[in-house]
Design an enzyme around this catalytic site. Structure first.
Site, PDB file in Angstrom:
ATOM      1  N   TRP A  29       0.814  -1.022  -0.068  1.00 54.24           N
ATOM      2  CA  TRP A  29      -0.101  -0.064   0.038  1.00 54.24           C
ATOM      3  C   TRP A  29       0.940   1.247  -0.023  1.00 54.24           C
ATOM      4  CZ3 TRP A  29      -5.546   0.657   0.628  1.00 54.24           C
ATOM      5  CH2 TRP A  29      -6.064   1.922   0.594  1.00 54.24           C
TER       6      TRP A  29
ATOM      7  N   ARG B 132      -3.566  -4.685  13.263  1.00 54.63           N
ATOM      8  CA  ARG B 132      -2.642  -3.809  13.329  1.00 54.63           C
ATOM      9  C   ARG B 132      -2.529  -2.801  14.446  1.00 54.63           C
ATOM     10  NH1 ARG B 132      -2.360   0.011   7.949  1.00 54.63           N
ATOM     11  NH2 ARG B 132      -4.477   0.104   8.374  1.00 54.63           N
TER      12      ARG B 132
ATOM     13  N   ASP C   8       9.594   2.878   1.760  1.00 49.87           N
ATOM     14  CA  ASP C   8       8.356   3.909   2.253  1.00 49.87           C
ATOM     15  C   ASP C   8       8.390   3.505   3.580  1.00 49.87           C
ATOM     16  OD1 ASP C   8       5.803   4.646   2.675  1.00 49.87           O
ATOM     17  OD2 ASP C   8       4.854   3.690   1.163  1.00 49.87           O
TER      18      ASP C   8
ATOM     19  N   GLU D  26       7.783  -1.444   1.434  1.00 42.67           N
ATOM     20  CA  GLU D  26       7.691  -0.887   2.821  1.00 42.67           C
ATOM     21  C   GLU D  26       8.390  -1.939   3.757  1.00 42.67           C
ATOM     22  OE1 GLU D  26       3.374  -0.338   3.876  1.00 42.67           O
ATOM     23  OE2 GLU D  26       3.263  -1.764   2.174  1.00 42.67           O
TER      24      GLU D  26
ATOM     25  N   LYS E  65       3.315   9.643   7.464  1.00 44.66           N
ATOM     26  CA  LYS E  65       2.491   9.649   8.788  1.00 44.66           C
ATOM     27  C   LYS E  65       3.224  10.108  10.021  1.00 44.66           C
ATOM     28  CE  LYS E  65      -0.372   5.691   6.940  1.00 44.66           C
ATOM     29  NZ  LYS E  65      -1.644   6.373   6.982  1.00 44.66           N
TER      30      LYS E  65
ATOM     31  N   GLN F 240       5.118   4.380   7.986  1.00 43.72           N
ATOM     32  CA  GLN F 240       4.699   3.857   9.274  1.00 43.72           C
ATOM     33  C   GLN F 240       5.618   3.319  10.194  1.00 43.72           C
ATOM     34  OE1 GLN F 240       0.905   1.745   9.539  1.00 43.72           O
ATOM     35  NE2 GLN F 240       0.426   2.114   7.367  1.00 43.72           N
TER      36      GLN F 240
END
Length: 446
Positions: free
Chosen positions: A145, A414, A251, A218, A280, A254
């Site tokens: 994502w 999560r 990426d 990620e 984020k 998070q």
């Protein structure tokens, strides 16, 4: 200490929910049936007075908790001084944040562009990579994502690909390393990630027109089910990129800025990406993102006319917030705190696994942890209904949890509390989750 919580009915404000039905575009999933009126620290407060423990840090962003007093003070001061500028103008908060971010990173990462969202930072990274390499093909994980803008969405495979027509040509999916549900196995049944990686690139090489520009991935696939590739994987992936003259883009929307117990998740693997994207956690809940690369790549892209000129590029208000976020992370040593609290969280979840047969797997790092629920632990049979029921029960008991449900996997929670959460708040969340699992599996939930 943790205390038990009682049930409460959903918020019931007919006019509010009527306006929701009449006027809001539904943009994914369903709306949580609560009207949130305020938030502070690790808790949300609903309009009818309920306190809800937030185990997702908002959208996995509010690493300092909600309404952190230093962030609040920064916003009040900065918005009254300098909030927004013409995109070609610069201010001290922007240059200070760029310098400070570069100082947290290894060489040669030193060139920074400040933007707003994760999708925007990934979009900019992809444009940089395509322009600098002169190529256009992009590789990303099959459960990735990276955002909803065109380039980022083209590199996103976990959701949102159906019904929108063709994406930009040259997007390829790489098998996601899933140690709990391995597709390639060694003789002892564990994931054979080297063979999986070789297989994935064999397919990519067969499809490529010879224009592989970058691999965007990620370090921990969050929306993909909190999948953490094994140690050694990213070094091997970087070598695959180098063999093909591709750039490696990480990426860390998070995982960046202390959540996993180190400032950046890639530190575990002893690699340095060609391009790093942050979002984020950088704004701790406010819209702030960054693209960071080397002087060499930036120079090459600049010479070829790199253009990513947006309304809110280099905005001073959110840049000032980013500086405050770095102040708190450094002063309070929140990387170490994330490791300590992560150990407490993992110990508590391991205990739940011994008490509840529906807990299939626990994975992740620091304060980004995944808990996969299954209908049968032996067969690893998935159950969307189980995950949805536990989510609803947690909310009724005062705990906000987010579950991702993907084809072929059970529901995966999560769990990403703020780095400022207390030990008692973690204990409370674990207590509520324990109660919710008990109620659902024994058929006691409302």
């Amino acid at each position: 200490m943790a205390t038990a919580h009682s049930d409460s009915n959903d918020s019931s404000a007919p006019a509010f929910w009527s306006d929701v039905d009449r006027h809001l575009v539904r943009y994914g999933g369903t709306f949580t049936p609560e009207i949130i009126s305020s938030a502070e620290g690790s808790f949300l407060r609903t309009e009818d007075g309920r306190r809800i423990l937030d185990f997702t840090s908002g959208q996995m962003s509010a690493i300092l908790g909600h309404s952190h007093p230093e962030v609040v003070e920064t916003v009040r001061r900065q918005v009254g001084t300098l909030d927004h500028l013409f995109s070609g103008m610069l201010s001290r908060p922007v240059v200070d944040l760029a310098r400070r971010l570069a100082n947290t990173l290894p060489d040669p990462l030193q060139k920074v562009q400040l933007l707003t969202t994760g999708a925007e930072s990934n979009e900019a990274a992809l444009r940089l990579a395509k322009l600098a390499t002169g190529k256009h093909e992009i590789v990303s994980f099959a459960r990735s994502w990276h955002g909803m803008t065109q380039g980022a969405a083209g590199a996103t495979y976990s959701a949102g690909r159906k019904g929108y027509g063709p994406t930009a040509p040259g997007n390829f999916a790489l098998p996601s390393p899933n140690t709990y549900r391995p597709d390639f196995t060694t003789p002892d049944g564990t994931l054979d990630w080297r063979r999986q990686l070789d297989f994935g690139f064999d397919l990519i090489d067969a499809q490529s027109t010879g224009s592989l520009a970058a691999c965007l991935v990620e370090p921990i696939l969050s929306s993909g089910g909190v999948l953490e590739p094994p140690p050694g994987y990213f070094a091997a992936l970087q070598e695959k990129c180098r063999e093909r003259d591709m750039l490696l883009i990480l990426d860390e929307a998070q995982t960046g800025l202390c959540r996993t117990g180190t400032w950046y998740a890639f530190e575990r693997d002893g690699i340095v990406p060609d391009v790093l994207t942050l979002s984020k956690t950088l704004g701790a809940g406010l819209p702030l993102a960054a693209v960071i690369t080397s002087a060499e790549i930036e120079e090459r892209a600049h010479e070829r006319g790199y253009l990513f000129f947006t309304t809110h590029v280099s905005d001073p208000l959110v840049a000032a917030v980013g500086n405050t976020v770095l102040d708190v992370l450094e002063r309070d040593d929140l990387a170490t705190r994330a490791t300590k609290l992560g150990d407490q969280l993992r110990t508590g979840l391991d205990r739940l696994a011994t008490e509840h047969e529906v807990v299939g797997d626990i994975r992740g790092r620091g304060l980004l942890v995944g808990l996969e629920l299954v209908a049968d632990r032996t067969t690893k049979q998935a159950s969307d209904e189980l995950g949805a029921a536990v989510t609803r029960r947690c909310l009724a008991l005062g705990l906000h949890m987010n579950i991702v449900q993907l084809p072929g996997m059970g529901g995966v929670f999560r769990i990403a509390p703020p780095l400022t959460a207390t030990e008692d708040e973690l204990a409370l969340g674990l207590e509520i989750l324990d109660q919710a699992l008990t109620d659902v599996t024994k058929g006691k939930s409302a």
